[in-house]
Design a protein around this motif. Structure first.
Motif, PDB file in Angstrom:
ATOM      1  N   TYR A   1     -69.095 -16.798 -67.927  1.00  0.00           N
ATOM      2  CA  TYR A   1     -68.946 -15.495 -68.577  1.00  0.00           C
ATOM      3  C   TYR A   1     -69.593 -15.491 -69.958  1.00  0.00           C
ATOM      4  O   TYR A   1     -69.602 -16.511 -70.659  1.00  0.00           O
ATOM      5  CB  TYR A   1     -67.463 -15.151 -68.757  1.00  0.00           C
ATOM      6  CG  TYR A   1     -66.709 -14.841 -67.499  1.00  0.00           C
ATOM      7  CD1 TYR A   1     -67.038 -13.757 -66.699  1.00  0.00           C
ATOM      8  CD2 TYR A   1     -65.620 -15.633 -67.128  1.00  0.00           C
ATOM      9  CE1 TYR A   1     -66.312 -13.476 -65.543  1.00  0.00           C
ATOM     10  CE2 TYR A   1     -64.889 -15.349 -65.981  1.00  0.00           C
ATOM     11  CZ  TYR A   1     -65.251 -14.269 -65.187  1.00  0.00           C
ATOM     12  OH  TYR A   1     -64.535 -13.995 -64.054  1.00  0.00           O
ATOM     13  N   ASP A   2     -70.079 -14.329 -70.368  1.00  0.00           N
ATOM     14  CA  ASP A   2     -70.481 -14.155 -71.763  1.00  0.00           C
ATOM     15  C   ASP A   2     -69.290 -14.487 -72.651  1.00  0.00           C
ATOM     16  O   ASP A   2     -68.130 -14.217 -72.294  1.00  0.00           O
ATOM     17  CB  ASP A   2     -70.927 -12.715 -72.029  1.00  0.00           C
ATOM     18  CG  ASP A   2     -72.264 -12.392 -71.368  1.00  0.00           C
ATOM     19  OD1 ASP A   2     -73.005 -13.335 -71.039  1.00  0.00           O
ATOM     20  OD2 ASP A   2     -72.555 -11.189 -71.187  1.00  0.00           O
ATOM     21  N   LEU A   3     -69.573 -15.026 -73.816  1.00  0.00           N
ATOM     22  CA  LEU A   3     -68.499 -15.498 -74.688  1.00  0.00           C
ATOM     23  C   LEU A   3     -67.508 -14.388 -75.017  1.00  0.00           C
ATOM     24  O   LEU A   3     -66.290 -14.615 -74.992  1.00  0.00           O
ATOM     25  CB  LEU A   3     -69.091 -16.077 -75.975  1.00  0.00           C
ATOM     26  CG  LEU A   3     -68.078 -16.577 -77.008  1.00  0.00           C
ATOM     27  CD1 LEU A   3     -67.184 -17.658 -76.424  1.00  0.00           C
ATOM     28  CD2 LEU A   3     -68.796 -17.097 -78.256  1.00  0.00           C
ATOM     29  N   SER A   4     -67.983 -13.200 -75.304  1.00  0.00           N
ATOM     30  CA  SER A   4     -67.075 -12.116 -75.702  1.00  0.00           C
ATOM     31  C   SER A   4     -66.085 -11.792 -74.587  1.00  0.00           C
ATOM     32  O   SER A   4     -64.889 -11.603 -74.846  1.00  0.00           O
ATOM     33  CB  SER A   4     -67.868 -10.874 -76.100  1.00  0.00           C
ATOM     34  OG  SER A   4     -68.669 -10.425 -75.018  1.00  0.00           O
ATOM     35  N   LEU A   5     -66.558 -11.731 -73.354  1.00  0.00           N
ATOM     36  CA  LEU A   5     -65.670 -11.451 -72.234  1.00  0.00           C
ATOM     37  C   LEU A   5     -64.708 -12.619 -72.006  1.00  0.00           C
ATOM     38  O   LEU A   5     -63.514 -12.413 -71.752  1.00  0.00           O
ATOM     39  CB  LEU A   5     -66.475 -11.175 -70.967  1.00  0.00           C
ATOM     40  CG  LEU A   5     -65.661 -10.970 -69.677  1.00  0.00           C
ATOM     41  CD1 LEU A   5     -64.651  -9.847 -69.842  1.00  0.00           C
ATOM     42  CD2 LEU A   5     -66.590 -10.709 -68.500  1.00  0.00           C
ATOM     43  N   ALA A   6     -65.227 -13.834 -72.107  1.00  0.00           N
ATOM     44  CA  ALA A   6     -64.373 -15.009 -71.916  1.00  0.00           C
ATOM     45  C   ALA A   6     -63.222 -15.016 -72.925  1.00  0.00           C
ATOM     46  O   ALA A   6     -62.075 -15.314 -72.569  1.00  0.00           O
ATOM     47  CB  ALA A   6     -65.208 -16.282 -72.036  1.00  0.00           C
ATOM     48  N   VAL A   7     -63.519 -14.672 -74.167  1.00  0.00           N
ATOM     49  CA  VAL A   7     -62.490 -14.640 -75.208  1.00  0.00           C
ATOM     50  C   VAL A   7     -61.508 -13.502 -74.953  1.00  0.00           C
ATOM     51  O   VAL A   7     -60.285 -13.671 -75.082  1.00  0.00           O
ATOM     52  CB  VAL A   7     -63.142 -14.501 -76.594  1.00  0.00           C
ATOM     53  CG1 VAL A   7     -62.086 -14.246 -77.668  1.00  0.00           C
ATOM     54  CG2 VAL A   7     -63.939 -15.757 -76.934  1.00  0.00           C
TER      55      VAL A   7
ATOM     56  N   ALA B   1     -57.199 -23.004 -71.659  1.00  0.00           N
ATOM     57  CA  ALA B   1     -58.483 -22.307 -71.553  1.00  0.00           C
ATOM     58  C   ALA B   1     -59.585 -23.327 -71.283  1.00  0.00           C
ATOM     59  O   ALA B   1     -59.743 -24.297 -72.028  1.00  0.00           O
ATOM     60  CB  ALA B   1     -58.784 -21.532 -72.831  1.00  0.00           C
ATOM     61  N   ARG B   2     -60.338 -23.084 -70.219  1.00  0.00           N
ATOM     62  CA  ARG B   2     -61.373 -24.021 -69.782  1.00  0.00           C
ATOM     63  C   ARG B   2     -62.763 -23.476 -70.071  1.00  0.00           C
ATOM     64  O   ARG B   2     -63.095 -22.344 -69.713  1.00  0.00           O
ATOM     65  CB  ARG B   2     -61.254 -24.280 -68.282  1.00  0.00           C
ATOM     66  CG  ARG B   2     -60.025 -25.038 -67.894  1.00  0.00           C
ATOM     67  CD  ARG B   2     -59.868 -25.221 -66.399  1.00  0.00           C
ATOM     68  NE  ARG B   2     -61.067 -25.706 -65.710  1.00  0.00           N
ATOM     69  CZ  ARG B   2     -61.047 -26.443 -64.611  1.00  0.00           C
ATOM     70  NH1 ARG B   2     -59.877 -26.807 -64.080  1.00  0.00           N
ATOM     71  NH2 ARG B   2     -62.153 -26.818 -64.032  1.00  0.00           N
ATOM     72  N   ALA B   3     -63.591 -24.313 -70.703  1.00  0.00           N
ATOM     73  CA  ALA B   3     -65.013 -24.014 -70.917  1.00  0.00           C
ATOM     74  C   ALA B   3     -65.811 -24.826 -69.905  1.00  0.00           C
ATOM     75  O   ALA B   3     -65.836 -26.049 -69.964  1.00  0.00           O
ATOM     76  CB  ALA B   3     -65.422 -24.375 -72.345  1.00  0.00           C
ATOM     77  N   GLU B   4     -66.463 -24.136 -68.976  1.00  0.00           N
ATOM     78  CA  GLU B   4     -67.013 -24.776 -67.783  1.00  0.00           C
ATOM     79  C   GLU B   4     -68.493 -25.158 -67.873  1.00  0.00           C
ATOM     80  O   GLU B   4     -69.093 -25.535 -66.865  1.00  0.00           O
ATOM     81  CB  GLU B   4     -66.813 -23.844 -66.585  1.00  0.00           C
ATOM     82  CG  GLU B   4     -65.358 -23.592 -66.243  1.00  0.00           C
ATOM     83  CD  GLU B   4     -64.715 -24.796 -65.597  1.00  0.00           C
ATOM     84  OE1 GLU B   4     -65.201 -25.281 -64.565  1.00  0.00           O
ATOM     85  OE2 GLU B   4     -63.709 -25.274 -66.150  1.00  0.00           O
TER      86      GLU B   4
ATOM     87  N   LEU C   1     -57.154 -21.134 -67.079  1.00  0.00           N
ATOM     88  CA  LEU C   1     -58.086 -20.056 -66.771  1.00  0.00           C
ATOM     89  C   LEU C   1     -59.481 -20.505 -67.187  1.00  0.00           C
ATOM     90  O   LEU C   1     -59.679 -20.984 -68.307  1.00  0.00           O
ATOM     91  CB  LEU C   1     -57.714 -18.768 -67.505  1.00  0.00           C
ATOM     92  CG  LEU C   1     -56.527 -17.967 -66.967  1.00  0.00           C
ATOM     93  CD1 LEU C   1     -56.286 -16.755 -67.858  1.00  0.00           C
ATOM     94  CD2 LEU C   1     -56.773 -17.528 -65.531  1.00  0.00           C
ATOM     95  N   GLU C   2     -60.436 -20.324 -66.299  1.00  0.00           N
ATOM     96  CA  GLU C   2     -61.802 -20.773 -66.532  1.00  0.00           C
ATOM     97  C   GLU C   2     -62.690 -19.628 -67.032  1.00  0.00           C
ATOM     98  O   GLU C   2     -62.417 -18.457 -66.788  1.00  0.00           O
ATOM     99  CB  GLU C   2     -62.407 -21.300 -65.225  1.00  0.00           C
ATOM    100  CG  GLU C   2     -61.642 -22.426 -64.582  1.00  0.00           C
ATOM    101  CD  GLU C   2     -62.232 -22.845 -63.248  1.00  0.00           C
ATOM    102  OE1 GLU C   2     -63.267 -22.271 -62.838  1.00  0.00           O
ATOM    103  OE2 GLU C   2     -61.655 -23.739 -62.601  1.00  0.00           O
ATOM    104  N   ASP C   3     -63.793 -20.025 -67.672  1.00  0.00           N
ATOM    105  CA  ASP C   3     -64.841 -19.046 -67.970  1.00  0.00           C
ATOM    106  C   ASP C   3     -65.961 -19.116 -66.931  1.00  0.00           C
ATOM    107  O   ASP C   3     -67.057 -18.599 -67.148  1.00  0.00           O
ATOM    108  CB  ASP C   3     -65.390 -19.219 -69.387  1.00  0.00           C
ATOM    109  CG  ASP C   3     -66.043 -20.573 -69.643  1.00  0.00           C
ATOM    110  OD1 ASP C   3     -66.120 -21.400 -68.704  1.00  0.00           O
ATOM    111  OD2 ASP C   3     -66.477 -20.810 -70.789  1.00  0.00           O
ATOM    112  N   HIS C   4     -65.674 -19.726 -65.778  1.00  0.00           N
ATOM    113  CA  HIS C   4     -66.626 -19.775 -64.660  1.00  0.00           C
ATOM    114  C   HIS C   4     -66.490 -18.510 -63.823  1.00  0.00           C
ATOM    115  O   HIS C   4     -65.394 -18.138 -63.405  1.00  0.00           O
ATOM    116  CB  HIS C   4     -66.361 -20.995 -63.795  1.00  0.00           C
ATOM    117  CG  HIS C   4     -67.139 -21.040 -62.520  1.00  0.00           C
ATOM    118  ND1 HIS C   4     -68.505 -20.837 -62.477  1.00  0.00           N
ATOM    119  CD2 HIS C   4     -66.738 -21.240 -61.234  1.00  0.00           C
ATOM    120  CE1 HIS C   4     -68.911 -20.926 -61.223  1.00  0.00           C
ATOM    121  NE2 HIS C   4     -67.865 -21.157 -60.445  1.00  0.00           N
TER     122      HIS C   4
END
Length: 274
Positions: free
Chosen positions: A122-128, A149-152, A110-113
């Protein structure tokens, strides 16, 4: 299904670094299985190319149907590149995991893109919150399923290593099993990331720029190596070069590099006899 999830998790607990290549259709999946790889991962870009559309233009149904086809085409654990999943909020992340488990996948990323050009991450809080919801959904279903978990940041012009590490650490705390920041372009950055977390780290090779060997990546602390769409791009690149030769030169020398019928079919005969 459970056995594949467990087998996939065990690969991350073994002492050696392992490679998880990315087929894009049944044929490439079966070739890779017959060559001895222990797990496979889908590629969203490779799927898009096979459908004749740019990445990001594939529907959720097409993605899930493809993932199910890949699961059914191999005895190996399959992890899916599900991009951001079916939506943006935590509930959609949870639903994404439920669907992935239901079709027999052993894991997914799942990406945070966000998919939005003006606000790509995504904002960090939502991504988490999304990763936390995904982990809770997995745990509630009592299936062994590996969540990556992917940090894009680095894929979208945000070359901020500190923020990337902060995100990966937060994803780890949220319960992600594997951490992944595509686009890291030198070994020192990769080593820093690996030293900053305690969960297994995936690194992708084959993006434009430098590539490193399995030995180099293992020494940097990498547990899992994927290749993304690079093998698909190689295949399509060879096809394009052959077509250009025909159009421009009227010659067919490309066929000298084509794999022979018997060698190619041997891969598929192995699959039929399994």
């Amino acid at each position: 299904m459970g056995d594949k999830g467990k087998a996939f998790r065990l690969l991350h607990e073994m002492p050696d670094t392992f490679i998880i290549p990315n087929p894009w259709d049944i044929g490439t999946a079966r070739i890779l299985e017959s060559m001895g790889f222990k797990a496979l991962a889908t590629t969203s870009a490779g799927l898009a190319f096979s459908l004749g559309v740019p990445e990001g233009r594939v529907s959720w149904k097409q993605t899930i149907d493809h993932c199910q086809t890949m699961v059914e085409s191999t005895s190996l654990p399959v992890s899916a590149d599900l991009e951001k999943g079916i939506g943006d909020d935590p509930d959609s992340a949870a639903e994404t995991i439920k669907i992935a488990i239901s079709i027999g996948l052993a894991g997914c990323s799942l990406e945070d893109h966000t998919g939005l050009p003006d606000a790509p991450v995504y904002d960090l809080s939502l991504a988490v919150d999304r990763i936390e919801a995904a982990v809770k959904a997995r745990d509630a279903l009592d299936h062994d399923f590996v969540i990556t978990a992917r940090a894009e940041n680095f894929m979208w012009g945000r070359s901020d290593l500190d923020d990337t590490i902060l995100r990966l650490q937060a994803f780890e705390k949220a319960g992600a099993d594997v951490l992944y920041a595509p686009g890291l372009h030198d070994l020192s950055m990769i080593k820093t990331v690996c030293e900053s977390v305690t969960r297994p780290v995936n690194v992708v090779m084959g993006l434009p720029g430098g590539t490193f060997s399995v030995v180099q990546l293992a020494e940097a602390g990498v547990k899992r190596i994927s290749v993304g769409a690079s093998m698909a791009r190689l295949a399509y690149g060879s096809f394009v070069q052959a077509a250009r030769e025909i159009c421009a030169e009227g010659t067919f020398s490309y066929s000298k590099n084509a794999i022979g019928f018997s060698e190619l079919e041997a891969f598929f005969k192995k699959s039929d006899s399994a």
